[in-house]
Design a protein around this motif. Structure first.
Motif, PDB file in Angstrom:
ATOM      1  N   GLY A 114     -83.576 -21.249 -20.425  1.00  0.00           N
ATOM      2  CA  GLY A 114     -82.784 -20.335 -21.242  1.00  0.00           C
ATOM      3  C   GLY A 114     -81.700 -21.045 -22.029  1.00  0.00           C
ATOM      4  N   ARG A 115     -80.917 -20.256 -22.718  1.00  0.00           N
ATOM      5  CA  ARG A 115     -79.802 -20.789 -23.507  1.00  0.00           C
ATOM      6  C   ARG A 115     -78.567 -19.947 -23.268  1.00  0.00           C
ATOM      7  N   VAL A 116     -77.468 -20.595 -22.884  1.00  0.00           N
ATOM      8  CA  VAL A 116     -76.195 -19.893 -22.769  1.00  0.00           C
ATOM      9  C   VAL A 116     -75.661 -19.665 -24.171  1.00  0.00           C
ATOM     10  N   VAL A 117     -75.591 -18.417 -24.558  1.00  0.00           N
ATOM     11  CA  VAL A 117     -75.065 -18.088 -25.883  1.00  0.00           C
ATOM     12  C   VAL A 117     -73.555 -18.241 -25.894  1.00  0.00           C
ATOM     13  N   LYS A 118     -72.924 -17.728 -24.839  1.00  0.00           N
ATOM     14  CA  LYS A 118     -71.478 -17.862 -24.724  1.00  0.00           C
ATOM     15  C   LYS A 118     -71.039 -17.451 -23.328  1.00  0.00           C
ATOM     16  N   THR A 119     -69.880 -17.963 -22.941  1.00  0.00           N
ATOM     17  CA  THR A 119     -69.220 -17.472 -21.746  1.00  0.00           C
ATOM     18  C   THR A 119     -68.235 -16.398 -22.186  1.00  0.00           C
ATOM     19  N   THR A 120     -67.977 -15.437 -21.290  1.00  0.00           N
ATOM     20  CA  THR A 120     -67.180 -14.267 -21.662  1.00  0.00           C
ATOM     21  C   THR A 120     -65.853 -14.202 -20.916  1.00  0.00           C
ATOM     22  N   GLY A 121     -65.380 -15.341 -20.432  1.00  0.00           N
ATOM     23  CA  GLY A 121     -64.131 -15.350 -19.667  1.00  0.00           C
ATOM     24  C   GLY A 121     -64.412 -15.249 -18.174  1.00  0.00           C
ATOM     25  N   ASP A 122     -65.152 -14.212 -17.772  1.00  0.00           N
ATOM     26  CA  ASP A 122     -65.509 -14.084 -16.357  1.00  0.00           C
ATOM     27  C   ASP A 122     -67.009 -13.837 -16.189  1.00  0.00           C
ATOM     28  N   GLY A 123     -67.798 -14.266 -17.177  1.00  0.00           N
ATOM     29  CA  GLY A 123     -69.234 -14.064 -17.099  1.00  0.00           C
ATOM     30  C   GLY A 123     -69.967 -14.878 -18.142  1.00  0.00           C
ATOM     31  N   VAL A 124     -71.265 -14.589 -18.282  1.00  0.00           N
ATOM     32  CA  VAL A 124     -72.136 -15.363 -19.169  1.00  0.00           C
ATOM     33  C   VAL A 124     -73.086 -14.424 -19.899  1.00  0.00           C
ATOM     34  N   LEU A 125     -73.342 -14.740 -21.155  1.00  0.00           N
ATOM     35  CA  LEU A 125     -74.416 -14.123 -21.927  1.00  0.00           C
ATOM     36  C   LEU A 125     -75.429 -15.215 -22.219  1.00  0.00           C
ATOM     37  N   ALA A 126     -76.683 -15.016 -21.768  1.00  0.00           N
ATOM     38  CA  ALA A 126     -77.730 -16.010 -21.971  1.00  0.00           C
ATOM     39  C   ALA A 126     -79.008 -15.324 -22.425  1.00  0.00           C
ATOM     40  N   THR A 127     -79.869 -16.068 -23.106  1.00  0.00           N
ATOM     41  CA  THR A 127     -81.164 -15.537 -23.554  1.00  0.00           C
ATOM     42  C   THR A 127     -82.283 -16.443 -23.064  1.00  0.00           C
ATOM     43  N   PHE A 128     -83.456 -15.830 -22.853  1.00  0.00           N
ATOM     44  CA  PHE A 128     -84.636 -16.531 -22.355  1.00  0.00           C
ATOM     45  C   PHE A 128     -85.854 -16.063 -23.138  1.00  0.00           C
ATOM     46  N   ASP A 129     -86.808 -16.978 -23.353  1.00  0.00           N
ATOM     47  CA  ASP A 129     -88.081 -16.592 -23.959  1.00  0.00           C
ATOM     48  C   ASP A 129     -88.930 -15.790 -22.985  1.00  0.00           C
ATOM     49  N   GLY A 130     -88.820 -16.099 -21.685  1.00  0.00           N
ATOM     50  CA  GLY A 130     -89.651 -15.455 -20.681  1.00  0.00           C
ATOM     51  C   GLY A 130     -88.844 -14.626 -19.712  1.00  0.00           C
ATOM     52  N   PRO A 131     -89.215 -13.359 -19.490  1.00  0.00           N
ATOM     53  CA  PRO A 131     -88.462 -12.510 -18.576  1.00  0.00           C
ATOM     54  C   PRO A 131     -88.501 -12.976 -17.125  1.00  0.00           C
ATOM     55  N   SER A 132     -89.612 -13.554 -16.657  1.00  0.00           N
ATOM     56  CA  SER A 132     -89.681 -14.016 -15.268  1.00  0.00           C
ATOM     57  C   SER A 132     -88.663 -15.118 -15.001  1.00  0.00           C
ATOM     58  N   ARG A 133     -88.536 -16.027 -15.941  1.00  0.00           N
ATOM     59  CA  ARG A 133     -87.570 -17.106 -15.778  1.00  0.00           C
ATOM     60  C   ARG A 133     -86.145 -16.561 -15.770  1.00  0.00           C
ATOM     61  N   ALA A 134     -85.910 -15.531 -16.562  1.00  0.00           N
ATOM     62  CA  ALA A 134     -84.574 -14.923 -16.592  1.00  0.00           C
ATOM     63  C   ALA A 134     -84.261 -14.235 -15.271  1.00  0.00           C
ATOM     64  N   VAL A 135     -85.237 -13.518 -14.710  1.00  0.00           N
ATOM     65  CA  VAL A 135     -85.026 -12.830 -13.435  1.00  0.00           C
ATOM     66  C   VAL A 135     -84.775 -13.846 -12.327  1.00  0.00           C
ATOM     67  N   GLU A 136     -85.562 -14.921 -12.298  1.00  0.00           N
ATOM     68  CA  GLU A 136     -85.380 -15.937 -11.272  1.00  0.00           C
ATOM     69  C   GLU A 136     -84.027 -16.622 -11.417  1.00  0.00           C
ATOM     70  N   CYS A 137     -83.580 -16.847 -12.645  1.00  0.00           N
ATOM     71  CA  CYS A 137     -82.262 -17.432 -12.868  1.00  0.00           C
ATOM     72  C   CYS A 137     -81.168 -16.523 -12.298  1.00  0.00           C
ATOM     73  N   ALA A 138     -81.270 -15.229 -12.575  1.00  0.00           N
ATOM     74  CA  ALA A 138     -80.281 -14.283 -12.050  1.00  0.00           C
ATOM     75  C   ALA A 138     -80.298 -14.266 -10.525  1.00  0.00           C
ATOM     76  N   ARG A 139     -81.501 -14.290  -9.955  1.00  0.00           N
ATOM     77  CA  ARG A 139     -81.619 -14.270  -8.494  1.00  0.00           C
ATOM     78  C   ARG A 139     -80.916 -15.473  -7.872  1.00  0.00           C
ATOM     79  N   ARG A 140     -81.140 -16.645  -8.427  1.00  0.00           N
ATOM     80  CA  ARG A 140     -80.542 -17.857  -7.883  1.00  0.00           C
ATOM     81  C   ARG A 140     -79.039 -17.925  -8.150  1.00  0.00           C
ATOM     82  N   ALA A 141     -78.589 -17.282  -9.209  1.00  0.00           N
ATOM     83  CA  ALA A 141     -77.160 -17.336  -9.553  1.00  0.00           C
ATOM     84  C   ALA A 141     -76.293 -16.701  -8.469  1.00  0.00           C
ATOM     85  N   HIS A 142     -76.799 -15.646  -7.833  1.00  0.00           N
ATOM     86  CA  HIS A 142     -76.002 -15.002  -6.797  1.00  0.00           C
ATOM     87  C   HIS A 142     -75.660 -15.976  -5.671  1.00  0.00           C
ATOM     88  N   GLY A 143     -76.656 -16.710  -5.183  1.00  0.00           N
ATOM     89  CA  GLY A 143     -76.411 -17.660  -4.106  1.00  0.00           C
ATOM     90  C   GLY A 143     -75.543 -18.821  -4.540  1.00  0.00           C
TER      91      GLY A 143
END
Length: 445
Positions: free
Chosen positions: A328-357
């Motif tokens: 994916g690509r980090v478009v910008k940080t928002t002060g206390d978060g992130v906005l990112a885009t991905f070509d593939g939804p599965s990769r985006a979901v897995e990224c979110a899942r791993r981010a929690h841990g």
């Protein structure tokens, strides 16, 4: 019939066999569910007379490798792998039957790599949905039994063969000696691959992607098709901007002869491509991820400015590493978060899942939201559009430690192994209609 030389593309360790013949503009053909390219070449060979024609075996089919992942997204990405290996920058796509939704997803996700789209005997959803009556009306258990019969027909069970071909090609099935001929044809893949491919079709639904198609499109469909009723083709043509619908007589879904109307549609697209100038590569399909730190204001007050700034720096570094690792690509940080885009939804979901841990290891609880939709690419590398807006609204529904996704994301990651729970239907501020959302089970995968 002499076939062109066999070559292989690599998609993350999965070898995808393909063949290319002819000269001129590139055309890439994606076949139906379990059809091998030897059979597809019968349909595709006339196009090689005026274009450079590429046909490939999907993962698990024919000469291509099997794979652990038969997800809708990964199989769509096999198109990209073949194009890269064959040196194809942009192509006219043909999507047949089950290959239609994959071609739709590719066209929406990679608009700068597609010149036109031709769809035959296909649909936005194989199953009946709310506000979509053209698909098959079956429960999951009924569909599973239906798949059993499909697999039986491929395994030579005579009663299942007769049932299968009476649906897929009743005209051909009425030909004397047809079933004796079919008994001598070997299946193009094993039962496991067949089941994984057919099961993925139960959930796949690309209706929400159709407004993101901005290339010349022709939909070709037989009026009496029993596998993919023509209402599905009409729906595609009505919801893809400027699409042309060609309705044919007959009820055979499967064909063993070239279809002149497909060849004519592709030729028209190829011949007119050189005069087109309105390539809308400023808009594309993407999966948008929003995350934010829960109770960030209270945490900042507790830690103090200097310590909180150091924590945020660690947060941003972790986020950038994770997003990059998942393509994916980090478009910008928002002060206390992130906005990112991905070509593939599965990769985006897995990224979110791993981010929690990963964030929990530095003492941070986050919430995350994802939506797949059309976005606008801006000159300053920022993104905008309804897809971004919806993702932001979806993320606001999440609690600490949760990832909430839109129905579109859930529909596109079928076959990936993710498990979701119903998170309810919501009215999102500033967005028309209500939206069904789902909560990711973060223990999956």
């Amino acid at each position: 019939m002499k076939l062109p030389p066999l070559r292989y593309a690599d998609n993350d360790g999965v070898a995808i066999g393909y063949r290319t013949a002819g000269e001129g503009d590139d055309v890439v053909y994606t076949s139906g569910a379990t059809v091998a390219m030897e059979n597809s070449w019968v349909w595709a060979s006339p196009i090689a007379e005026f274009a450079r024609m590429t046909v490939y075996d999907k993962r698990g089919i024919g000469v291509s490798d099997g794979a652990a992942n038969f997800s809708f997204e990964e199989r769509m990405d096999d198109i990209r792998a073949v194009m890269d290996a064959a040196g194809i920058e942009r192509a006219h796509l043909i999507g047949v039957s089950e290959g239609g939704p994959q071609s739709v997803l590719f066209t929406a996700a990679y608009p700068d790599r597609v010149r036109s789209l031709t769809l035959y005997g296909t649909y936005p959803s194989f199953m009946k949905r709310r506000d979509y009556a053209a698909g098959k009306d079956m429960t999951l258990s009924e569909y599973s039994r239906w798949v059993d019969r499909v697999i039986g027909s491929m395994s030579g069970v005579r009663s299942d063969m007769e049932w299968f071909w009476d649906m897929w090609a009743p005209g051909l099935a009425a030909t004397p000696g047809f079933f004796d001929l079919m008994e001598g044809i070997k299946p193009s893949c094993g039962p496991r691959a067949q089941r994984l491919i057919w099961e993925a079709m139960y959930e796949a639904d690309v209706r929400s992607l159709l407004p993101a198609i901005h290339v010349p499109t022709t939909v070709v469909h037989r009026r009496g098709d029993r596998v993919a009723p023509i209402e599905g083709g009409r729906y595609l043509a009505a919801h893809i901007d400027g699409a042309k619908l060609v309705e044919l007589d007959g009820d055979d879904h499967f064909q063993i002869q070239p279809i002149p109307e497909i060849t004519a549609a592709v030729r028209e697209h190829v011949e007119s491509a050189s005069v087109r100038t309105n390539d809308r590569v400023d808009r594309r399909l993407a999966t948008v991820l929003f995350t934010d730190i829960v109770d960030s204001t209270r945490s900042a007050a507790r830690h103090g400015d200097r310590e909180w700034a150091a924590i945020l720096e660690r947060h941003d570094g972790i986020a950038r590493t994770l997003v990059s690792a998942h393509g994916g690509r980090v478009v910008k940080t928002t002060g206390d978060g992130v906005l990112a885009t991905f070509d593939g939804p599965s990769r985006a979901v897995e990224c979110a899942r791993r981010a929690h841990g990963a964030m929990a290891e530095v003492g941070l609880a986050i919430r995350a939201g994802l939506h797949t939709g059309e976005i606008e690419l801006r000159a300053d590398d920022d993104v905008a559009g309804m897809g971004v807006h919806i993702a932001a609204r979806v993320s606001s529904l999440a609690n600490a430690g949760e990832t909430i996704v839109s129905r579109t994301v859930k529909d596109l990651v079928v076959g990936s192994g993710f498990v979701f729970a119903d998170a309810g239907e919501h009215t999102l501020k500033g967005v028309d209609d209500s939206w069904q959302c789902y909560r990711l089970d973060t223990r999956t995968l």
